[in-house]
Design an enzyme around this catalytic site. Structure first.
Site, PDB file in Angstrom:
ATOM      1  N   ILE A 180     -73.337  19.336 -52.489  1.00 41.56           N
ATOM      2  CA  ILE A 180     -73.391  20.801 -52.510  1.00 41.56           C
ATOM      3  C   ILE A 180     -74.829  21.290 -52.477  1.00 41.56           C
ATOM      4  O   ILE A 180     -75.186  22.197 -51.715  1.00 41.56           O
ATOM      5  CB  ILE A 180     -72.653  21.343 -53.745  1.00 41.56           C
ATOM      6  CG1 ILE A 180     -71.164  21.008 -53.662  1.00 41.56           C
ATOM      7  CG2 ILE A 180     -72.848  22.854 -53.869  1.00 41.56           C
ATOM      8  CD1 ILE A 180     -70.386  21.324 -54.932  1.00 41.56           C
ATOM      9  N   GLY A 181     -75.680  20.685 -53.298  1.00 36.88           N
ATOM     10  CA  GLY A 181     -77.065  21.120 -53.359  1.00 36.88           C
ATOM     11  C   GLY A 181     -77.797  20.929 -52.051  1.00 36.88           C
ATOM     12  O   GLY A 181     -78.568  21.797 -51.617  1.00 36.88           O
ATOM     13  N   GLU A 183     -76.438  20.652 -48.986  1.00 38.95           N
ATOM     14  CA  GLU A 183     -75.893  21.520 -47.931  1.00 38.95           C
ATOM     15  C   GLU A 183     -76.418  22.948 -48.071  1.00 38.95           C
ATOM     16  O   GLU A 183     -76.941  23.531 -47.108  1.00 38.95           O
ATOM     17  CB  GLU A 183     -74.364  21.514 -47.982  1.00 38.95           C
ATOM     18  CG  GLU A 183     -73.741  20.233 -47.473  1.00 38.95           C
ATOM     19  CD  GLU A 183     -72.233  20.288 -47.385  1.00 38.95           C
ATOM     20  OE1 GLU A 183     -71.639  19.341 -46.844  1.00 38.95           O
ATOM     21  OE2 GLU A 183     -71.630  21.292 -47.861  1.00 38.95           O
ATOM     22  N   HIS A 440     -68.100   7.686 -21.620  1.00 40.27           N
ATOM     23  CA  HIS A 440     -69.551   7.858 -21.475  1.00 40.27           C
ATOM     24  C   HIS A 440     -69.828   9.161 -20.741  1.00 40.27           C
ATOM     25  O   HIS A 440     -69.148   9.478 -19.754  1.00 40.27           O
ATOM     26  CB  HIS A 440     -70.141   6.691 -20.675  1.00 40.27           C
ATOM     27  CG  HIS A 440     -71.598   6.849 -20.370  1.00 40.27           C
ATOM     28  ND1 HIS A 440     -72.573   6.586 -21.302  1.00 40.27           N
ATOM     29  CD2 HIS A 440     -72.239   7.268 -19.245  1.00 40.27           C
ATOM     30  CE1 HIS A 440     -73.762   6.816 -20.773  1.00 40.27           C
ATOM     31  NE2 HIS A 440     -73.588   7.232 -19.517  1.00 40.27           N
TER      32      HIS A 440
END
Length: 461
Positions: A180-181, A183, A440
């Protein structure tokens, strides 16, 4: 008073999925939710709004750093913070409204208000008490408190307040180097804030594979993050809309402090089971979590629990799996949740994703394993898209070649990990992925190359 086969308490990812699955299986179902909107923490103040802000600020980063090189010339966009928050709120309403539609479609009653369980077989919501043969607790979690730190959701905030700041802070201190921190720190760093992360341990994201964590910290540092590791926060003082974070360095017991406009406290979450009446019912708890058996049954007959309220990683998709399995068990089926194949994702840039064992865990087990790695710099699509940093790392049993874990740091890691999840569910070997044709040019070719590296070697390195 109404009679139900199942009443689910909580409408987060675990709760609403459980309710829908119950209804699909022919059970008369209701869901208790006190918020004005369904979806719980995830949709209202968690996963979804944070991803909206991450997406918006990533587009800003692209415009500021990569557009000109691609021949897209012009003035860099300016940030209208109020409009960005409005976009975030619109994203929330679209998703929560979608859950309400699904409830109506599946004929699930929404019991609006706070729920409690006065006795087995009964759920009280407001002044009404409803009967239920089965009660599922899906009450979720809340931010953990930190001693010496008082949250006001203005200057000192949890993730909830961080999604509603009145303006972009000049300086932000993040307490805790977890998902959380990092992000939300990424959101404000891209918007121009000076971001310093203070972490008690000596590495960020401590449960992550060590090699990936080291690379991740280096990448975030290049983006402007500052880190203070091995630091124990003692207190946070606020005055005049500013904050001072006081901490002690563990290596020498010295004191230090940081000034900030905003302090984000992101030191984990704890189960939210207040006011359910569990003590009076005699529902057994273990370290604050509701204790359940392998079928999500508590020690009180007819009462079940899932999601963040019970043991295991506090992840929305883990709660969803448990919600479906719990519903199917109530309906008489024989479901199973494979906790060894639950992916985790950090939605920074680049993304980080993992499933299964880390190298550290395999070494601790004394298990013989082999490593297949492939850098995204060897992937044509990644290089074309300014996304060549990072790598795919595959861990396989040294003797059987069976996939034991995977760790990806790079573009679209949160999507790429699922190929490996499916392979692990089927007990696949690294060679199975290596011999599977991949289109690809795609990022997914890096996964195949890592699998090839578990054998005779990757091609493009």
């Amino acid at each position: 008073m109404a009679d139900y086969d199942v009443i689910v308490i909580g409408s987060g990812p675990g709760g609403y999925v459980c309710a829908i699955r119950c209804a699909q299986l022919g059970l008369k179902t209701a869901c208790v939710e006190a918020r004005d909107t369904l979806g719980g923490t995830c949709l209202n103040i968690g996963c979804i709004p944070s991803k909206a802000l991450l997406h918006a600020t990533e587009m800003l980063h692209e415009a500021e750093h990569n557009f000109a090189e691609m021949g897209l010339k012009g003035k860099s966009p300016s940030v209208d913070w109020k409009q960005m928050l409005a976009y975030k709120d619109k994203t929330i309403s679209q998703n929560t409204g979608g859950i309400e539609f699904l409830f109506k479609k599946n004929k699930i009653d929404w019991l609006k208000g706070w729920g409690s369980i006065p006795e087995a077989g009964k759920v009280k919501v407001g002044d009404e008490t409803h009967n239920a043969r089965h009660i599922v607790i899906a009450s979720g979690s809340e931010p953990s408190a930190l001693k010496g730190v008082e949250v006001d959701e203005k200057t000192v905030v949890t993730s909830t307040g961080a999604l509603e700041l009145g303006k972009v802070p000049r300086k932000m201190v993040v307490i805790g180097a977890g998902v959380i921190g990092l992000e939300l720190g990424s959101v404000y760093r891209r918007l121009g804030a000076e971001v310093t992360v203070v972490e008690f341990l000596d590495q960020i994201t401590p449960t992550m594979d060590g090699e990936v964590a080291k690379q991740f910290k280096r990448m975030l540092g290049k983006q402007g993050f500052e880190f203070v590791l091995g630091a124990a926060v003692q207190s946070v003082e606020t005055k005049g809309g500013k904050a001072t974070v006081h901490y002690k360095l563990r290596k020498d017991d010295s004191d230090a402090s940081l000034e900030a406009d905003t302090v984000l406290v992101s030191t984990g979450r704890r189960p939210f089971t207040d006011k359910l009446g569990l003590d009076a019912l005699g529902v057994e708890l273990e370290r604050g979590m509701i204790k359940t058996d392998d079928h999500f049954r508590t020690n009180v007959a007819g009462i079940y629990a899932i999601g963040d309220a019970i043991k295991g990683p506090m992840l929305a998709h883990k709660a969803e799996d448990e919600g479906m399995a719990c519903a199917e068990g109530i309906a008489g089926q024989h479901p199973h949740v494979n906790y060894g194949v639950i992916p985790s994702v950090i939605y920074t840039h680049p993304e980080v994703a993992a499933v299964g064992f880390t190298e550290e865990e395999l070494k601790e087990q004394g298990r013989a394993y082999k490593v297949g790695k492939f850098p995204f710099m060897g992937n044509a699509r990644a290089k074309a898209n300014f996304a060549g940093e990072g790598f795919v790392k595959l861990l396989a049993d040294a003797e059987t070649d069976r996939i034991l874990g995977a760790h990806i740091i790079g573009p679209m890691a949160g999507d790429l990990i699922h190929e490996i999840c499916v392979a692990m569910e089927f007990g696949a070997a690294a060679e199975d992925i290596a011999r599977t044709c991949h289109a690809h040019p795609t990022y997914s070719e890096a996964v195949r190359e890592a699998a090839l590296a578990c054998g005779d070697g990757a091609i493009h390195v």
